[in-house]
Motif scaffolding. Structure first.
Motif, PDB file in Angstrom:
ATOM      1  N   LEU A 197     -15.497   5.292   2.729  1.00  0.00           N
ATOM      2  CA  LEU A 197     -14.120   5.533   3.156  1.00  0.00           C
ATOM      3  C   LEU A 197     -13.466   6.584   2.257  1.00  0.00           C
ATOM      4  O   LEU A 197     -12.837   7.530   2.739  1.00  0.00           O
ATOM      5  CB  LEU A 197     -13.339   4.210   3.094  1.00  0.00           C
ATOM      6  N   GLY A 198     -13.622   6.439   0.939  1.00  0.00           N
ATOM      7  CA  GLY A 198     -13.053   7.404   0.003  1.00  0.00           C
ATOM      8  C   GLY A 198     -13.640   8.789   0.169  1.00  0.00           C
ATOM      9  O   GLY A 198     -12.930   9.794   0.056  1.00  0.00           O
ATOM     10  N   ASP A 199     -14.940   8.865   0.456  1.00  0.00           N
ATOM     11  CA  ASP A 199     -15.603  10.152   0.632  1.00  0.00           C
ATOM     12  C   ASP A 199     -15.070  10.888   1.861  1.00  0.00           C
ATOM     13  O   ASP A 199     -14.838  12.102   1.822  1.00  0.00           O
ATOM     14  CB  ASP A 199     -17.114   9.933   0.758  1.00  0.00           C
ATOM     15  N   VAL A 200     -14.857  10.142   2.953  1.00  0.00           N
ATOM     16  CA  VAL A 200     -14.315  10.745   4.185  1.00  0.00           C
ATOM     17  C   VAL A 200     -12.920  11.306   3.925  1.00  0.00           C
ATOM     18  O   VAL A 200     -12.601  12.435   4.317  1.00  0.00           O
ATOM     19  CB  VAL A 200     -14.279   9.715   5.326  1.00  0.00           C
ATOM     20  N   ILE A 201     -12.085  10.533   3.252  1.00  0.00           N
ATOM     21  CA  ILE A 201     -10.708  10.962   2.973  1.00  0.00           C
ATOM     22  C   ILE A 201     -10.703  12.176   2.033  1.00  0.00           C
ATOM     23  O   ILE A 201      -9.948  13.137   2.230  1.00  0.00           O
ATOM     24  CB  ILE A 201      -9.898   9.809   2.356  1.00  0.00           C
ATOM     25  N   THR A 202     -11.553  12.157   1.012  1.00  0.00           N
ATOM     26  CA  THR A 202     -11.607  13.271   0.051  1.00  0.00           C
ATOM     27  C   THR A 202     -11.985  14.572   0.746  1.00  0.00           C
ATOM     28  O   THR A 202     -11.352  15.615   0.545  1.00  0.00           O
ATOM     29  CB  THR A 202     -12.610  12.960  -1.073  1.00  0.00           C
ATOM     30  N   LYS A 203     -13.029  14.538   1.577  1.00  0.00           N
ATOM     31  CA  LYS A 203     -13.460  15.737   2.293  1.00  0.00           C
ATOM     32  C   LYS A 203     -12.372  16.238   3.232  1.00  0.00           C
ATOM     33  O   LYS A 203     -12.142  17.449   3.349  1.00  0.00           O
ATOM     34  CB  LYS A 203     -14.741  15.443   3.074  1.00  0.00           C
ATOM     35  N   ARG A 204     -11.690  15.305   3.875  1.00  0.00           N
ATOM     36  CA  ARG A 204     -10.630  15.699   4.804  1.00  0.00           C
ATOM     37  C   ARG A 204      -9.461  16.323   4.049  1.00  0.00           C
ATOM     38  O   ARG A 204      -8.867  17.309   4.521  1.00  0.00           O
ATOM     39  CB  ARG A 204     -10.150  14.481   5.597  1.00  0.00           C
ATOM     40  N   PHE A 205      -9.121  15.797   2.883  1.00  0.00           N
ATOM     41  CA  PHE A 205      -8.012  16.362   2.116  1.00  0.00           C
ATOM     42  C   PHE A 205      -8.378  17.739   1.562  1.00  0.00           C
ATOM     43  O   PHE A 205      -7.543  18.652   1.539  1.00  0.00           O
ATOM     44  CB  PHE A 205      -7.625  15.423   0.975  1.00  0.00           C
ATOM     45  N   LEU A 248      -0.420  14.755   4.791  1.00  0.00           N
ATOM     46  CA  LEU A 248      -1.592  14.747   5.674  1.00  0.00           C
ATOM     47  C   LEU A 248      -1.619  13.411   6.403  1.00  0.00           C
ATOM     48  O   LEU A 248      -1.839  12.365   5.796  1.00  0.00           O
ATOM     49  CB  LEU A 248      -2.875  14.936   4.860  1.00  0.00           C
ATOM     50  N   HIS A 249      -1.375  13.461   7.714  1.00  0.00           N
ATOM     51  CA  HIS A 249      -1.433  12.265   8.569  1.00  0.00           C
ATOM     52  C   HIS A 249      -2.757  12.351   9.320  1.00  0.00           C
ATOM     53  O   HIS A 249      -2.921  13.168  10.223  1.00  0.00           O
ATOM     54  CB  HIS A 249      -0.243  12.262   9.531  1.00  0.00           C
ATOM     55  N   PHE A 250      -3.692  11.503   8.922  1.00  0.00           N
ATOM     56  CA  PHE A 250      -5.066  11.645   9.396  1.00  0.00           C
ATOM     57  C   PHE A 250      -5.580  10.331   9.970  1.00  0.00           C
ATOM     58  O   PHE A 250      -5.509   9.288   9.321  1.00  0.00           O
ATOM     59  CB  PHE A 250      -5.955  12.089   8.221  1.00  0.00           C
ATOM     60  N   ASN A 251      -6.084  10.389  11.205  1.00  0.00           N
ATOM     61  CA  ASN A 251      -6.683   9.217  11.844  1.00  0.00           C
ATOM     62  C   ASN A 251      -8.078   9.580  12.341  1.00  0.00           C
ATOM     63  O   ASN A 251      -8.325  10.709  12.773  1.00  0.00           O
ATOM     64  CB  ASN A 251      -5.840   8.744  13.034  1.00  0.00           C
ATOM     65  N   ALA A 252      -8.997   8.621  12.291  1.00  0.00           N
ATOM     66  CA  ALA A 252     -10.365   8.849  12.764  1.00  0.00           C
ATOM     67  C   ALA A 252     -10.952   7.536  13.264  1.00  0.00           C
ATOM     68  O   ALA A 252     -10.582   6.453  12.794  1.00  0.00           O
ATOM     69  CB  ALA A 252     -11.223   9.417  11.641  1.00  0.00           C
ATOM     70  N   ASP A 253     -11.862   7.654  14.220  1.00  0.00           N
ATOM     71  CA  ASP A 253     -12.578   6.480  14.739  1.00  0.00           C
ATOM     72  C   ASP A 253     -14.005   6.415  14.205  1.00  0.00           C
ATOM     73  O   ASP A 253     -14.613   5.346  14.191  1.00  0.00           O
ATOM     74  CB  ASP A 253     -12.628   6.531  16.271  1.00  0.00           C
ATOM     75  N   ALA A 254     -14.565   7.546  13.791  1.00  0.00           N
ATOM     76  CA  ALA A 254     -15.935   7.582  13.297  1.00  0.00           C
ATOM     77  C   ALA A 254     -15.994   8.543  12.099  1.00  0.00           C
ATOM     78  O   ALA A 254     -15.255   9.522  12.044  1.00  0.00           O
ATOM     79  CB  ALA A 254     -16.868   8.054  14.410  1.00  0.00           C
TER      80      ALA A 254
END
Length: 466
Positions: A186-194, A102-108
């Motif tokens: 930060l961890g919460d955003v990544i967890t939801k995205r994964f 998973l290659h994931f980038n975000a600004d917000a």
């Protein structure tokens, strides 16, 4: 120019240093017992660990040290599969090929650049103990922590890769990171995205996801048990066999919902060590007769999963061996002989009197089709056979469960026993006890099988005498 000096004990001095060239020079005086830091291999190791991805070249004795690119900052279209695989092996100290990436980038809401990999194999096989978190935390390409605890939930410790955020302060330490609301966000955003990524993969390529699940289900189930914030999303990822799947084929809760009867309010499940033991027991037949799907949970950890996951998508998960279960009338395919209502009630009273305190109550039941009896567990007293076995291993006494015994008024054995009990008192009482033993065995509630064997031998003796 200025010269900054410190002996490492907390204080420092700054003095003017005239005639210095533009730029900086750092001179370190090592203690005698720390001469390893003056060796090339040690300096190279430190540079690679903490500064391997800085955007300018690092030279050690004229040789460049940082040769691996920060792939997570590059455009996905510019990276080949081979580059991804090489990066995974480098960052994860791995030899296999990644199963997912998973290659994931975000600004917000935060500036995030991440590159995550799922290994081919479970990193915790054969009970070898819990591994450290495998996703390193960076801030603007500078390593903050290679194994950050608290960044991602523990159940995601199988992941390998990098998370980089420009929003983190460069002076963040491992100690302050633990209490940082920014790191938790930060961890919460990544967890939801994964989780969203896994859900998408499960729908787009079910066979590949099933292979992943076979290796990593313990982590998903651990998440359901421990992570209340993401429990619903994790529940979507659970896979299991059911009464409507072929042997060895799995399904999910979302798919179960699509097959539910229009009037069905609950999701039904059964726990046992195997599919075969579920299908040979008395509980499934009532659901098959009504065309209702039953989920099969066959691993010891499933008992903890079910105690945490009480419902899914607004539907309660209900055990098919529950005494409080209400089912619609089943279509009677055969006009079979049956005890009348009064005979069934009278026989149930006799069974309760004969069995005494061994059962809570005895009742005629429409839920049984091919089995003469079934032991039903009242809600609130449920403890599955796996948990009972675990408590026994830990030398703890499992609480006593008083079952309710359901009888099938249409079963030939019940009809014959009901109509001959007055003529054959001793034999009838033994058979009643044996029926209870059989029901308890099917429910996984027999602690000492020797009592069952003893009674069975007596029943066989009486049968031969007759």
């Amino acid at each position: 120019g200025l010269c900054w000096t410190s002996d490492g004990r907390g204080g420092y001095t700054i003095e003017e240093a005239p005639d210095q060239n533009r730029g900086s020079r750092i001179v370190i005086h090592l203690k005698e017992e720390q001469t390893d830091f003056a060796r090339k291999w040690r300096a190279q190791e430190l540079l690679k660990r903490y500064s391997n991805f800085v955007p300018f070249p690092l030279l050690l004795n004229g040789e460049r040290v940082n040769t691996v690119e920060a792939l997570w900052l590059k455009n996905r279209n510019e990276i080949t599969d081979e580059q991804y695989n090489e990066f995974y092996k480098f960052i994860g100290h791995a030899w296999d090929e990644p199963r997912y990436r998973l290659h994931f980038n975000a600004d917000a809401p935060l500036a995030i650049h991440s590159l995550l990999f799922v290994p081919s194999e479970n990193p915790e096989p054969w009970g070898m103990g819990q591994t450290d978190p495998g996703v390193a935390l960076y801030c603007r390409r500078v390593l903050i922590d290679p194994h950050p605890k608290g960044l991602l939930p523990d159940w995601l410790r199988f992941l390998r890769g990098v998370i980089d955020s420009d929003d983190l302060p460069l002076n963040i330490s491992r100690e302050t990171m633990q209490d940082s609301a920014l790191v938790q966000k930060l961890g919460d955003v990544i967890t939801k995205r994964f989780l969203k990524f896994l859900d998408s993969e499960a729908k787009d390529n079910a066979e590949k996801y099933s292979e992943f699940y076979a290796q990593f289900s313990r982590f998903i189930k651990e998440g359901v048990i421990t992570d209340s914030k993401h429990r619903e999303a994790l529940a979507k990822l659970l896979r299991f066999e059911s009464s409507m799947t072929e042997d060895g084929k799995v399904t999910g809760l979302d798919e179960y919902l699509t097959r539910m009867k229009e009037e069905q309010k609950d999701l039904y499940y059964l726990q046992a060590p195997s599919r075969a033991s579920i299908e040979s027991g008395p509980y499934l037949e009532a659901f098959k007769a009504r065309g209702l799907e039953v989920i099969y949970f066959t691993e010891p950890v499933d008992e903890y999963v079910l105690s945490s996951l009480n419902e899914f998508s607004g539907k309660k998960l209900v055990s098919a061996d529950s005494a409080d279960l209400e089912l619609p009338d089943a279509p009677d395919a055969e006009n079979r002989e049956s005890l009348s209502d009064s005979e069934a009630e009278d026989f149930s009273s006799w069974m309760k009197e004969t069995l005494g305190d061994a059962v809570e109550k005895v009742t005629p039941s429409k839920r049984l089709v091919d089995s003469p009896v079934a032991a039903l567990v009242p809600e609130g007293q449920r403890m599955g056979p796996q948990l009972r076995a675990m408590m026994k291993t830990m030398k703890q006494d499992a609480p006593t469960t008083k079952v309710e015994l359901a009888i099938n008024p249409k079963h030939p054995l019940i009809i014959k026993l009901a109509r001959s009990r007055s003529d054959r008192g001793e034999a009838a009482a033994l058979i009643a006890g044996q029926l209870l033993d059989t029901a308890l065995l099917s429910a996984g509630l027999v602690e000492d099988p020797r009592s069952v064997v003893s009674r069975l031998n007596k029943v066989l003796e009486l049968a031969l005498e007759k």
